[in-house]
Structure formats: C-alpha cells, structure tokens
Design a protein around this motif. Structure first.
Motif, PDB file in Angstrom:
ATOM      1  N   UNK A  87     -10.953   4.860  16.210  1.00 48.40           N
ATOM      2  CA  UNK A  87     -10.656   4.095  17.421  1.00 48.40           C
ATOM      3  C   UNK A  87      -9.446   3.185  17.242  1.00 48.40           C
ATOM      4  N   UNK A  88      -9.306   2.570  16.055  1.00 47.67           N
ATOM      5  CA  UNK A  88      -8.198   1.636  15.840  1.00 47.67           C
ATOM      6  C   UNK A  88      -6.834   2.319  15.817  1.00 47.67           C
ATOM      7  N   UNK A  89      -6.804   3.626  15.611  1.00 47.12           N
ATOM      8  CA  UNK A  89      -5.532   4.338  15.575  1.00 47.12           C
ATOM      9  C   UNK A  89      -4.878   4.399  16.956  1.00 47.12           C
ATOM     10  N   UNK A  90      -5.683   4.312  18.001  1.00 44.24           N
ATOM     11  CA  UNK A  90      -5.133   4.421  19.352  1.00 44.24           C
ATOM     12  C   UNK A  90      -4.162   3.285  19.654  1.00 44.24           C
ATOM     13  N   UNK A 127     -10.991   6.297  27.616  1.00 46.27           N
ATOM     14  CA  UNK A 127     -11.782   7.489  27.940  1.00 46.27           C
ATOM     15  C   UNK A 127     -11.924   8.411  26.726  1.00 46.27           C
ATOM     16  N   UNK A 128     -10.851   8.551  25.944  1.00 45.58           N
ATOM     17  CA  UNK A 128     -10.910   9.413  24.762  1.00 45.58           C
ATOM     18  C   UNK A 128     -11.827   8.821  23.693  1.00 45.58           C
ATOM     19  N   UNK A 129     -11.742   7.522  23.495  1.00 45.26           N
ATOM     20  CA  UNK A 129     -12.596   6.855  22.507  1.00 45.26           C
ATOM     21  C   UNK A 129     -14.063   6.977  22.901  1.00 45.26           C
ATOM     22  N   UNK A 130     -14.353   6.760  24.188  1.00 45.53           N
ATOM     23  CA  UNK A 130     -15.733   6.871  24.673  1.00 45.53           C
ATOM     24  C   UNK A 130     -16.261   8.292  24.495  1.00 45.53           C
ATOM     25  N   UNK A 131     -15.420   9.289  24.799  1.00 47.62           N
ATOM     26  CA  UNK A 131     -15.845  10.684  24.668  1.00 47.62           C
ATOM     27  C   UNK A 131     -16.125  11.030  23.209  1.00 47.62           C
ATOM     28  N   UNK A 132     -15.264  10.571  22.310  1.00 45.85           N
ATOM     29  CA  UNK A 132     -15.457  10.854  20.890  1.00 45.85           C
ATOM     30  C   UNK A 132     -16.722  10.180  20.368  1.00 45.85           C
ATOM     31  N   UNK A 133     -16.968   8.935  20.806  1.00 37.54           N
ATOM     32  CA  UNK A 133     -18.135   8.184  20.332  1.00 37.54           C
ATOM     33  C   UNK A 133     -19.437   8.802  20.832  1.00 37.54           C
TER      34      UNK A 133
END
Length: 370
Positions: A87-90, A127-133
């Motif tokens: 997540x921190x990479x974003x 949205x990408x972080x939520x989907x990955x999590x």
C-alpha cells in the motif's frame, strides 16, 4: 466528475507527444525516491517502461465511466499483487507521476491540473488498495507445463496445471511469467479452454519479434518447467441471460478466448446459433482449424468461416477477418465477441460500427504485443 475528467484529458494532451521520455523520467523518480522498488521490475525495462504509466493514464481518462473504471481498477489492484506491491508504494508512484507531469508540461501546468491529477490518482490508488486487501486468492499461482506443442514456426499450444485451484470464467485471461527465462516480466494470455475438472489450462502463444515472454514460451519452455500465473481478469465472458445468437471474430492466437467460449457453449447451448470467423495472414496462422472444424461438425449450431489475407491459394475467404465479417449478416441483433491484436480488434470494431451493431453487445479485451 465531468470537470475532473476534462481537466485530466486536457492536461495529458500537453505531454502526450513526449510520453516516452516522460515514462523514463517517471521511473527514474520512482527508483531515486525508493531504490528498493527497482527489484520489483525486470532487468530490461524496454517494454515495461510504458506499462505502469499507461495503466494510470487509462484509468484517469475513464473517470467519466465509473462502472467500467471500477471493474478495471479492481482487476488492476488484484493483479498488481504479483509484483509484491504494498500500500505504501502507491504514494511513491503518485509523487513521481505528479513530478513527471509537472516537469514535462512546464509553464503550461496549472494549479487546477495539479489538483485534478492528485484527486484522480488518489481515487485510483484507494480503489486498487481496497481491491488488493479484499482479495483472498494467491498473489500468483505456480503451474507446471504438462505439454508443449509447436504449431508452425512461431506458434505453440501449451497445457499447464496450477498447483492450486484457479477459478476463472471462459473468455478471461491471466498474466504469465517465465521465472526461469524472463524473471519479473509478465504478459497477458487468454485461457483457450473453459474451466475443467482436471484444472488444466491451455494457452495459445505466438512468438513476437519484440516479445521477451512470447519468445520464451514458444521456443524455450518445455514440459516440466514452472510458470507463474496471476489473478484472472477480463470481461469477455458469456452473458447466459441473453437469447441472441452469437458472432465470434478471432485473429490468429486471438482464437484462444473464442475457443474457451465455444467449449463452455458446448456444455449447455441448444438454442443460440454461433458464427465463428477465424482469420490470419496465411493458412499456417490458422493453426487450430482442424479442431474448429471438428467442433462445427459435432455441433450443428456452429458455423465456421476461415479466412486468409495473404494466401492466394487458400480454399476459403480472402481478406482481413475484420472486413470479412461485414460481408455476412445482418448482425444488428447478435452478441459479438472479438479477440486478436489491438489493430485487428479496432478494425473489427470499426466494421461493426458501420453495420450499426450496438456497442453494448460487443465484448473484447485488446492486448498490445505479447
């Protein structure tokens, strides 16, 4: 959302002609601010250079289509787990993106553009972080190559068995990595079969002159080798609620998802006619024609039209398959599935537009060079 989308498109036009140089600067900023991220990318950055930036730009330019964008970002977030993205990479990527845009736009960059890209990127990242999590499946599957069959000079049909069950729908695709030959380089390939009880997957691959992965898959991979497969993606799946007849248009190895759809249809279809147009440059490009003819012979609701654009002696239609489909029809009340190179897909979409086929009835997933 309309104003935001307008600002994003207007500002991207300022740098679009220099996007290759912008991409190089973008990655340089990422690696300077967070050197550890370099290890997540392939040694050769030639092809990769435009991929991450291209995905971001595609997303921000589709903010005015929220439903389509939401599905795209969910798939992207799930897929990026294969790169070991955290997540921190974003935030690192977002800062590099804004700095790159700001630098290449120069004096034409405005505070309004800055806010629009910051807001747009924050929406994408969230949205990408939520989907990955939320995803509970593996970041990638390790699959053993069971068989490798050459079909001509540049085409191979590869059957693999994942070590864990991989759930997908006919017509979808996965990213594939050859860790033994091209580590950290991933390319998209459609499964050429519907889900099977034995869990095997079939891929049709054409070696490209600039394709690191395709070349390895066709010329170097052998039975017993291990591949990595990322999460399934793509929306070119059958709508079982539809009662309309179906038209499938495939160019060369674009046959793979079309064949998967056919396999699914053979399990339940009794009422829908299916017209398959399969095209290539020469008859060698129609590498799976005997099996397609066997399917058509076994299922009377399948009609098959093979075509070659550069083979005068071919006993079938002559010309580009994107044009040949226009010689048949009418098609205004059919569901369409189109698969092949980006050029072939776009040419087919142009033909269908002239035939008044509603865009909502056309499904496709266009890839670049593999």
């Amino acid at each position: 959302m309309g104003d935001l989308s307008h600002l994003l498109k207007e500002s991207w036009a300022l740098v679009e002609e220099r996007q290759d140089k912008l991409a190089g600067y973008f990655y340089a900023r990422i690696f300077l601010s967070c050197p550890g991220l370099r290890d997540l990318f392939p040694v050769q950055m030639d092809v990769q250079r435009a991929r991450l930036l291209g995905a971001i730009v595609t997303a921000v330019q589709n903010l005015d289509e929220p439903e389509r964008l939401d599905g795209y970002l969910r798939d992207l977030g799930r897929d990026h787990r294969k790169y070991q993205v955290e997540a921190e990479h974003y935030a690192v990527v977002g800062d590099a993106l804004l700095e790159s845009l700001r630098t290449f736009a120069g004096e034409r960059w405005t505070p309004e553009f800055e806010r629009a890209w910051r807001d747009g990127y924050e929406l994408i990242a969230r949205k990408m972080i939520e989907a990955a999590a939320a995803e509970t499946s593996p970041a990638f599957w390790v699959a053993e190559v069971l068989s490798h069959e050459r079909r001509g000079r540049d085409v191979a049909v590869i059957t693999v068995l994942p070590g864990q069950a991989l759930e997908y729908r006919a017509g979808q695709y996965v990213s594939v990595e050859c860790p033994a030959y091209q580590p950290r380089v991933w390319r998209n390939y459609s499964m050429a079969n519907a889900p099977r009880r034995d869990q095997t997957l079939e891929f049709h691959v054409r070696a490209r002159s600039t394709g690191w992965v395709s070349g390895a898959l066709v010329r170097r991979v052998r039975a017993g080798d291990l591949l990595r497969l990322a999460a399934p993606m793509g929306s070119m799946t059958l709508d079982r609620r539809s009662t309309r007849d179906i038209v499938c248009v495939a160019g060369s190895t674009g046959l793979a998802p079309i064949k998967a759809l056919l396999e699914e249809l053979t399990r339940y279809n009794r009422t829908r006619w299916v017209h398959v147009f399969f095209g290539g440059g020469t008859r060698e490009d129609l590498y799976d024609l005997p099996e397609l003819r066997a399917i058509a012979a076994q299922h009377p609701w399948v009609s098959l039209v093979p075509a070659c654009s550069r083979d005068a002696g071919f006993d079938g239609e002559h010309g580009n398959v994107s044009e040949i489909v226009g010689r048949y029809g009418p098609w205004s009340d059919h569901d369409f599935y189109v698969a092949g190179s980006s050029g072939m897909v776009h040419a087919t979409l142009a033909t269908l537009a002239t035939l008044d086929v509603p865009a909502a009835r056309i499904r496709y997933d266009a890839f670049g060079v593999q």
